[in-house]
Design a protein around this motif. Structure first.
Motif, PDB file in Angstrom:
ATOM      1  N   LEU A  79      -5.441  15.604  -3.745  1.00 43.26           N
ATOM      2  CA  LEU A  79      -4.059  15.890  -4.090  1.00 43.26           C
ATOM      3  C   LEU A  79      -3.623  17.288  -3.692  1.00 43.26           C
ATOM      4  O   LEU A  79      -2.435  17.618  -3.812  1.00 43.26           O
ATOM      5  N   ASP A  80      -4.565  18.113  -3.251  1.00 38.92           N
ATOM      6  CA  ASP A  80      -4.226  19.472  -2.838  1.00 38.92           C
ATOM      7  C   ASP A  80      -3.782  19.542  -1.383  1.00 38.92           C
ATOM      8  O   ASP A  80      -3.493  20.624  -0.870  1.00 38.92           O
ATOM      9  N   GLN A  81      -3.722  18.387  -0.715  1.00 38.72           N
ATOM     10  CA  GLN A  81      -3.306  18.354   0.681  1.00 38.72           C
ATOM     11  C   GLN A  81      -1.871  17.847   0.791  1.00 38.72           C
ATOM     12  O   GLN A  81      -1.296  17.333  -0.176  1.00 38.72           O
ATOM     13  N   SER A  82      -1.302  17.956   1.984  1.00 41.64           N
ATOM     14  CA  SER A  82       0.073  17.503   2.190  1.00 41.64           C
ATOM     15  C   SER A  82       0.149  15.985   2.054  1.00 41.64           C
ATOM     16  O   SER A  82      -0.850  15.274   2.238  1.00 41.64           O
ATOM     17  N   LEU A  83       1.345  15.476   1.744  1.00 41.90           N
ATOM     18  CA  LEU A  83       1.515  14.032   1.550  1.00 41.90           C
ATOM     19  C   LEU A  83       1.155  13.215   2.802  1.00 41.90           C
ATOM     20  O   LEU A  83       0.480  12.191   2.686  1.00 41.90           O
ATOM     21  N   PRO A  84       1.587  13.619   4.009  1.00 42.17           N
ATOM     22  CA  PRO A  84       1.168  12.840   5.188  1.00 42.17           C
ATOM     23  C   PRO A  84      -0.351  12.787   5.343  1.00 42.17           C
ATOM     24  O   PRO A  84      -0.910  11.741   5.685  1.00 42.17           O
ATOM     25  N   THR A  85      -1.013  13.912   5.088  1.00 44.03           N
ATOM     26  CA  THR A  85      -2.471  13.928   5.189  1.00 44.03           C
ATOM     27  C   THR A  85      -3.088  13.019   4.126  1.00 44.03           C
ATOM     28  O   THR A  85      -4.030  12.265   4.404  1.00 44.03           O
ATOM     29  N   GLN A  86      -2.556  13.087   2.906  1.00 41.82           N
ATOM     30  CA  GLN A  86      -3.052  12.215   1.839  1.00 41.82           C
ATOM     31  C   GLN A  86      -2.881  10.741   2.210  1.00 41.82           C
ATOM     32  O   GLN A  86      -3.761   9.922   1.943  1.00 41.82           O
ATOM     33  N   TYR A  87      -1.739  10.421   2.823  1.00 36.83           N
ATOM     34  CA  TYR A  87      -1.460   9.027   3.176  1.00 36.83           C
ATOM     35  C   TYR A  87      -2.435   8.533   4.240  1.00 36.83           C
ATOM     36  O   TYR A  87      -2.968   7.411   4.132  1.00 36.83           O
ATOM     37  N   VAL A  88      -2.688   9.342   5.253  1.00 33.86           N
ATOM     38  CA  VAL A  88      -3.631   8.953   6.304  1.00 33.86           C
ATOM     39  C   VAL A  88      -5.032   8.778   5.724  1.00 33.86           C
ATOM     40  O   VAL A  88      -5.741   7.803   6.033  1.00 33.86           O
ATOM     41  N   LEU A  89      -5.448   9.710   4.871  1.00 30.73           N
ATOM     42  CA  LEU A  89      -6.768   9.598   4.241  1.00 30.73           C
ATOM     43  C   LEU A  89      -6.844   8.374   3.340  1.00 30.73           C
ATOM     44  O   LEU A  89      -7.878   7.701   3.266  1.00 30.73           O
ATOM     45  N   PHE A  90      -5.734   8.081   2.655  1.00 30.42           N
ATOM     46  CA  PHE A  90      -5.674   6.917   1.770  1.00 30.42           C
ATOM     47  C   PHE A  90      -5.832   5.623   2.567  1.00 30.42           C
ATOM     48  O   PHE A  90      -6.582   4.714   2.176  1.00 30.42           O
ATOM     49  N   LEU A  91      -5.137   5.520   3.703  1.00 31.35           N
ATOM     50  CA  LEU A  91      -5.271   4.333   4.555  1.00 31.35           C
ATOM     51  C   LEU A  91      -6.693   4.196   5.094  1.00 31.35           C
ATOM     52  O   LEU A  91      -7.263   3.093   5.113  1.00 31.35           O
ATOM     53  N   GLY A  92      -7.272   5.312   5.545  1.00 30.01           N
ATOM     54  CA  GLY A  92      -8.646   5.257   6.040  1.00 30.01           C
ATOM     55  C   GLY A  92      -9.622   4.844   4.965  1.00 30.01           C
ATOM     56  O   GLY A  92     -10.570   4.076   5.215  1.00 30.01           O
ATOM     57  N   GLN A  93      -9.375   5.305   3.760  1.00 32.61           N
ATOM     58  CA  GLN A  93     -10.231   4.924   2.628  1.00 32.61           C
ATOM     59  C   GLN A  93     -10.152   3.430   2.356  1.00 32.61           C
ATOM     60  O   GLN A  93     -11.171   2.768   2.122  1.00 32.61           O
ATOM     61  N   LEU A  94      -8.937   2.884   2.413  1.00 30.40           N
ATOM     62  CA  LEU A  94      -8.773   1.446   2.180  1.00 30.40           C
ATOM     63  C   LEU A  94      -9.413   0.616   3.287  1.00 30.40           C
ATOM     64  O   LEU A  94      -9.995  -0.444   3.024  1.00 30.40           O
ATOM     65  N   LEU A  95      -9.298   1.073   4.523  1.00 24.96           N
ATOM     66  CA  LEU A  95      -9.900   0.338   5.643  1.00 24.96           C
ATOM     67  C   LEU A  95     -11.419   0.284   5.524  1.00 24.96           C
ATOM     68  O   LEU A  95     -12.057  -0.640   6.022  1.00 24.96           O
TER      69      LEU A  95
ATOM     70  N   GLN B 156      -4.263   1.950  -9.540  1.00 27.98           N
ATOM     71  CA  GLN B 156      -3.902   1.804  -8.134  1.00 27.98           C
ATOM     72  C   GLN B 156      -4.734   0.709  -7.464  1.00 27.98           C
ATOM     73  O   GLN B 156      -4.190  -0.152  -6.756  1.00 27.98           O
ATOM     74  N   GLY B 157      -6.042   0.702  -7.704  1.00 29.02           N
ATOM     75  CA  GLY B 157      -6.905  -0.316  -7.108  1.00 29.02           C
ATOM     76  C   GLY B 157      -6.587  -1.703  -7.610  1.00 29.02           C
ATOM     77  O   GLY B 157      -6.571  -2.674  -6.832  1.00 29.02           O
ATOM     78  N   ALA B 158      -6.323  -1.837  -8.920  1.00 39.59           N
ATOM     79  CA  ALA B 158      -5.999  -3.147  -9.485  1.00 39.59           C
ATOM     80  C   ALA B 158      -4.694  -3.685  -8.904  1.00 39.59           C
ATOM     81  O   ALA B 158      -4.591  -4.883  -8.587  1.00 39.59           O
ATOM     82  N   LEU B 159      -3.687  -2.822  -8.747  1.00 42.71           N
ATOM     83  CA  LEU B 159      -2.423  -3.254  -8.150  1.00 42.71           C
ATOM     84  C   LEU B 159      -2.627  -3.778  -6.729  1.00 42.71           C
ATOM     85  O   LEU B 159      -2.059  -4.813  -6.348  1.00 42.71           O
ATOM     86  N   LEU B 160      -3.438  -3.084  -5.962  1.00 40.29           N
ATOM     87  CA  LEU B 160      -3.677  -3.498  -4.578  1.00 40.29           C
ATOM     88  C   LEU B 160      -4.433  -4.824  -4.514  1.00 40.29           C
ATOM     89  O   LEU B 160      -4.113  -5.702  -3.701  1.00 40.29           O
TER      90      LEU B 160
ATOM     91  N   VAL C 130       0.836  -1.205   0.000  1.00 45.22           N
ATOM     92  CA  VAL C 130       0.000   0.000   0.000  1.00 45.22           C
ATOM     93  C   VAL C 130       0.870   1.254   0.000  1.00 45.22           C
ATOM     94  O   VAL C 130       0.619   2.213  -0.751  1.00 45.22           O
ATOM     95  N   THR C 131       1.912   1.251   0.809  1.00 46.66           N
ATOM     96  CA  THR C 131       2.804   2.412   0.890  1.00 46.66           C
ATOM     97  C   THR C 131       3.527   2.638  -0.440  1.00 46.66           C
ATOM     98  O   THR C 131       3.632   3.777  -0.913  1.00 46.66           O
ATOM     99  N   ILE C 132       4.007   1.556  -1.047  1.00 48.10           N
ATOM    100  CA  ILE C 132       4.729   1.684  -2.317  1.00 48.10           C
ATOM    101  C   ILE C 132       3.811   2.206  -3.413  1.00 48.10           C
ATOM    102  O   ILE C 132       4.182   3.099  -4.192  1.00 48.10           O
ATOM    103  N   VAL C 133       2.583   1.664  -3.485  1.00 48.95           N
ATOM    104  CA  VAL C 133       1.630   2.122  -4.502  1.00 48.95           C
ATOM    105  C   VAL C 133       1.306   3.596  -4.305  1.00 48.95           C
ATOM    106  O   VAL C 133       1.238   4.368  -5.272  1.00 48.95           O
ATOM    107  N   PHE C 134       1.102   3.999  -3.066  1.00 45.47           N
ATOM    108  CA  PHE C 134       0.814   5.408  -2.769  1.00 45.47           C
ATOM    109  C   PHE C 134       1.953   6.312  -3.234  1.00 45.47           C
ATOM    110  O   PHE C 134       1.732   7.349  -3.868  1.00 45.47           O
TER     111      PHE C 134
END
Length: 321
Positions: free
Chosen positions: A57-73, A283-287, A20-24
């Protein structure tokens, strides 16, 4: 046993977290603005800004990463830009052809490789062994898409026995859809059988001269019973490994074959997403493909555990007698 299972589950979670981290990171560090690339050169600045806000994509990378993880969960893989539907739904609609193509391909590969590998090891050095080894090396060197084109030319164009492409119409029966999978499954199955054949032969050679095989022969057991009940049973674990890994590779490796046969599967969807630069679908297909790889490896490990437990149980029964 419970401790081992828990260790494997934790290992699965660690691998998926890494994937997940690598894809992000890959999507975010790609050259250019992903929103501008997805919308194309005719997009206005307002369109690009709107898509960037929509994708976060208009947010900082750490914020994007946290939101991305929450979205996947939450089980949300995002929204396809061009299909205008959730990525998970798009993958689900395309899963059936890919699933059955993978299933039939691994069945064909196993049906070819297991008997050939067993007989090749049993008749080591014979003409059959030499032919089987040559066939395995030849099959391993053939690109599946090239073999698919040859099969289309022979069985679809020349003789008209099989459909050349597609997956049947919207009202096609299940048998008709399976008929469209015969040629692509043969193309993938023949190529995949090479590796399984060589592993089966090597694994059988390792056990055919063991003491318990000679003991079974000395007790008057039939040769076929010795080979299958004693030798092949103990050679099964490495064979299961390669069969499982082949199945996992077929899921991700059917992209070109699905394109050649115009199958509406996940592979074809990924190719279309790459051409359209639909990053959420890619991204979804890779995951999903990575998750299937990890799950198949976990199931193989659990199968090992079951086989070992059965061997220990049989060994205890024999000693108690």
């Amino acid at each position: 046993m419970t401790r081992y299972v828990m260790q494997r589950i934790l290992g699965m979670l660690a691998v998926m977290f890494t994937v997940v981290t690598i894809v992000f990171i890959i999507v975010r560090v790609a050259p250019g603005d992903p929103a501008a690339v997805m919308l194309g050169p005719d997009a206005t600045a307002a369109d690009i800004a709107g898509l960037r806000a929509r994708l976060g994509l208009d947010q900082s990378l750490p914020t994007q990463y946290v939101l991305f993880l929450g979205q996947l969960l939450r089980g949300d893989l995002g929204q396809s830009i061009f299909l205008n539907m959730p990525v998970l739904s798009a993958l689900g609609e395309r899963a059936e052809p890919t699933f059955f193509l993978t299933l039939f391909s691994i069945l064909i590969a196993s049906a070819i490789a297991l008997p050939v590998g067993i007989l090749s090891a049993y008749k080591r050095g014979s003409l059959f062994d030499q032919v089987a080894t040559t066939f395995a090396m030849f099959a391993a060197s053939i690109p599946s898409f090239w073999l698919g084109l040859i099969l289309i030319q022979i069985f679809a164009v020349r003789y008209g026995w099989m459909p050349a492409s597609g997956y049947g119409g919207p009202d096609a029966s299940f048998l008709e859809r399976l008929r469209h999978l015969v040629l692509p499954a043969l193309a993938l199955g023949i190529v995949s059988s090479a590796l399984i054949t060589r592993f089966t032969r090597a694994s059988m050679l390792d056990v055919l001269n063991d003491d318990y095989v000679r003991t079974a022969r000395s007790k008057g057991m039939g040769e076929w019973g010795v080979v299958m009940k004693h030798a092949f049973k103990n050679a099964l674990i490495p064979v299961l490994t390669v069969v499982g890994l082949t199945a996992a590779l077929l899921i991700s490796g059917a992209v070109v074959t699905e394109t050649v046969f115009s199958l509406p599967g996940i592979g074809n969807l990924v190719v279309s997403a790459v051409l359209r630069r639909d990053y959420p679908v890619i991204q979804g297909a890779l995951l999903v493909i990575a998750a299937l790889h990890v799950l198949i490896n976990f199931l193989i490990d659990m199968l090992y555990l079951a086989i070992r437990s059965e061997e220990r149980r049989v060994g205890k029964e024999c000693r108690s007698r």
